[in-house]
Enzyme design. Structure first.
Site, PDB file in Angstrom:
ATOM      1  N   ASN A  11       0.874  -1.165   0.000  1.00  0.00           N
ATOM      2  CA  ASN A  11       0.000   0.000   0.000  1.00  0.00           C
ATOM      3  C   ASN A  11       0.918   1.224   0.000  1.00  0.00           C
ATOM      4  O   ASN A  11       1.412   1.640   1.039  1.00  0.00           O
ATOM      5  CB  ASN A  11      -0.874  -0.049   1.257  1.00  0.00           C
ATOM      6  CG  ASN A  11      -1.813   1.135   1.370  1.00  0.00           C
ATOM      7  OD1 ASN A  11      -1.763   2.061   0.554  1.00  0.00           O
ATOM      8  ND2 ASN A  11      -2.658   1.110   2.372  1.00  0.00           N
ATOM      9  N   ARG A  93      -2.583  -2.045  -3.458  1.00  0.00           N
ATOM     10  CA  ARG A  93      -3.755  -1.202  -3.280  1.00  0.00           C
ATOM     11  C   ARG A  93      -3.634  -0.055  -4.271  1.00  0.00           C
ATOM     12  O   ARG A  93      -2.634   0.670  -4.263  1.00  0.00           O
ATOM     13  CB  ARG A  93      -3.800  -0.644  -1.864  1.00  0.00           C
ATOM     14  CG  ARG A  93      -4.917   0.348  -1.698  1.00  0.00           C
ATOM     15  CD  ARG A  93      -4.906   0.968  -0.332  1.00  0.00           C
ATOM     16  NE  ARG A  93      -6.036   1.865  -0.192  1.00  0.00           N
ATOM     17  CZ  ARG A  93      -5.978   3.033   0.437  1.00  0.00           C
ATOM     18  NH1 ARG A  93      -4.856   3.442   0.996  1.00  0.00           N
ATOM     19  NH2 ARG A  93      -7.050   3.785   0.535  1.00  0.00           N
ATOM     20  N   HIS A 182     -12.471   3.479  -0.165  1.00  0.00           N
ATOM     21  CA  HIS A 182     -12.492   2.482   0.928  1.00  0.00           C
ATOM     22  C   HIS A 182     -13.247   1.226   0.498  1.00  0.00           C
ATOM     23  O   HIS A 182     -13.755   0.486   1.349  1.00  0.00           O
ATOM     24  CB  HIS A 182     -13.218   3.005   2.193  1.00  0.00           C
ATOM     25  CG  HIS A 182     -12.524   4.105   2.916  1.00  0.00           C
ATOM     26  ND1 HIS A 182     -13.217   5.114   3.540  1.00  0.00           N
ATOM     27  CD2 HIS A 182     -11.211   4.350   3.150  1.00  0.00           C
ATOM     28  CE1 HIS A 182     -12.362   5.941   4.123  1.00  0.00           C
ATOM     29  NE2 HIS A 182     -11.133   5.499   3.901  1.00  0.00           N
ATOM     30  N   ARG A 243     -10.838  16.171   7.072  1.00  0.00           N
ATOM     31  CA  ARG A 243     -11.605  16.565   5.880  1.00  0.00           C
ATOM     32  C   ARG A 243     -13.016  16.986   6.273  1.00  0.00           C
ATOM     33  O   ARG A 243     -13.620  16.370   7.150  1.00  0.00           O
ATOM     34  CB  ARG A 243     -11.700  15.388   4.889  1.00  0.00           C
ATOM     35  CG  ARG A 243     -10.391  15.078   4.219  1.00  0.00           C
ATOM     36  CD  ARG A 243     -10.497  13.836   3.352  1.00  0.00           C
ATOM     37  NE  ARG A 243      -9.408  12.932   3.635  1.00  0.00           N
ATOM     38  CZ  ARG A 243      -9.418  11.627   3.405  1.00  0.00           C
ATOM     39  NH1 ARG A 243     -10.474  11.050   2.858  1.00  0.00           N
ATOM     40  NH2 ARG A 243      -8.384  10.893   3.692  1.00  0.00           N
ATOM     41  N   GLU A 386      -8.198  -4.736   5.339  1.00  0.00           N
ATOM     42  CA  GLU A 386      -8.045  -4.451   3.910  1.00  0.00           C
ATOM     43  C   GLU A 386      -6.911  -5.275   3.298  1.00  0.00           C
ATOM     44  O   GLU A 386      -7.004  -5.710   2.159  1.00  0.00           O
ATOM     45  CB  GLU A 386      -7.786  -2.956   3.701  1.00  0.00           C
ATOM     46  CG  GLU A 386      -9.035  -2.133   3.935  1.00  0.00           C
ATOM     47  CD  GLU A 386      -8.763  -0.656   4.124  1.00  0.00           C
ATOM     48  OE1 GLU A 386      -8.351  -0.279   5.237  1.00  0.00           O
ATOM     49  OE2 GLU A 386      -8.961   0.116   3.186  1.00  0.00           O
TER      50      GLU A 386
END
Ligand code: AMP
Length: 401
Positions: A11, A93, A182, A243, A386
């Site tokens: 990743n 990823r 996601h 965010r 993940e």
């Protein structure tokens, strides 16, 4: 001949690389690690072999290539070098797969070109993912490299939910639509929630709340994603660590025209200085809960704004799905912050949503229900994984051959 049963999951972020080496026979993590501050003067590599203490190296990693070479050396030191015949694939990823990549994909030159073409819609993420792929390929050219896209699980979202209500010619010209992110986590967690219920994913409707530093919600009907809260970029939707999530697009014009902020300054404001951080100066939910409990008004406002937005999505996705069998909380906040789970679900008994305070306060790393037995809607805490999902998807693909 040795059977290749291991997958290296990479990743690669803009200044970091996270990795795990997983044996697909039993899902065992043979090694995990992280290189951070790539490109800075002082970088750091932390490598944790299975069942052994971590090794840490503080040194300069000028670029991703040097970082990945250092990772390969650490793996080799444990006897898991990239030249190992037991390695079946590298699973990468990749954040943005656009509309084209609806499933994990073996990386060819043509696939890489297409991922490069998506850089304008994911300028912060895809370039690092591409570098990770290029370096891994150069280190072991014969090994299958598989891209697993954050957007893939959301490619089933119907047009009426994926389109913004703007001029469609302009939208298409610039590939402006809601892609969602996601996805690997939403897919893993929605399936794991079905398993926890003892049902097939095709039988259940689940609302997944992935609440980490980035946060997103998704509505999954019978294993298929039908709506998700992030959009063209991971800025839309829930209030996140730094965010803003949803806001009136007019705020941007106002800040530019009246406030005199440049587009880059507004980008920085909304992506890195907003959300919980913007509301109270902290983006760690642990600290916010601690401050709120100590009577801090700013922290209380941040917590309440976070929960309010979450409840709006919960209610919205209830209406999108019509029937909800389960709500799953996952990622850092979702898995650990009982007060967030309690506040997000409070007073929704009429919708069949009830959380048992005692079950909610249990700390555990296992998937578990926090709703009472026989509740109409099962509420669960389901740790996301993940890396395992990426490894499984990559392995399944190279197995199919
Ligand atoms: P993630 O992006 O999934 O790693 O989640 C990171 C976020 O999870 C952190 O920024 C914290 O806000 C939150 N978090 C982690 N542990 C806890 C905890 N025990 N209680 C509340 N929030 C937590």
């Amino acid at each position: 001949m040795t059977e290749a049963t291991r997958v290296l999951v990479l990743n690669a972020g803009s200044s970091s690389v996270k990795y795990q080496l997983i044996d697909m026979v039993d899902g065992e993590r043979l090694a995990a690690g992280l290189v951070e501050k790539i490109g800075e003067r002082t970088g750091r590599l932390v490598h944790t072999p299975h069942g052994a203490p971590s090794r840490e190296a503080v040194q300069t990693f000028p670029d991703h290539s040097s970082a990945l070479k250092a990772v390969a050396e650490e793996l080799a030191e444990d006897g898991h070098g990239l030249d190992s015949p037991e390695l079946a694939a590298v699973g990468h990823r990749v954040v943005h797969g656009g509309k084209r990549f609806t499933a994990p994909t073996v990386i060819t030159e043509e696939v890489l070109t297409e991922i490069r073409r998506l850089v304008p819609v994911a300028p912060l993420h895809n370039p690092a993912n591409i570098t990770g792929i290029e370096v891994a390929r150069s280190l072991r050219p014969d090994l299958p490299q598989v891209a697993v896209f954050d957007t893939a699980f959301h490619t089933t979202v119907p047009e009426h939910a994926a389109r913004y209500a703007i001029d469609q010619k302009t939208a298409d010209q610039h590939r402006v639509r809601r892609y969602g992110f996601h996805g690997t986590s939403h897919q893993y967690v929605s399936r794991a929630t079905a398993r926890l219920l003892g049902k097939d994913p095709a039988e259940v409707n689940v609302i997944v709340l992935h609440l980490g530093n980035g946060a997103s919600a998704s509505a999954v009907a019978g294993g298929v994603c039908v709506d998700t809260s992030m959009g063209l970029t991971p800025l839309e939707g829930l209030v996140m660590g730094t965010r803003s999530g949803d806001l009136d697009p007019g705020v941007i014009f106002h800040l530019h025209r009246v406030g005199g902020l440049s587009i880059d300054e507004i980008d920085d404001l909304l992506n890195r200085r907003s959300g919980l951080l913007g509301l109270c100066g902290d983006n760690d939910m642990r600290e916010i809960i601690r401050r709120k409990e100590a009577g801090d008004q700013d922290a209380a406002l941040a917590f309440d704004a976070y929960v309010h937005r979450l409840r709006k999505y919960l209610g919205g996705y209830y209406a999108v799905l019509g029937r909800v069998d389960a709500i799953a909380f996952t990622a850092g906040v979702g898995e650990n912050a009982a007060p967030v789970r309690a506040a997000a679900t409070a007073g929704l008994e009429e919708l069949g949503i009830v959380v048992d305070p005692e079950l909610n306060s249990v700390r555990s790393s296992s998937a578990r229900f926090i709703s009472p037995e026989h509740a109409r809607v099962a509420v669960a805490v389901v740790p996301t994984d993940e890396e395992l999902e990426i490894a499984q998807q990559a392995f399944a693909l190279v197995r199919e051959g």
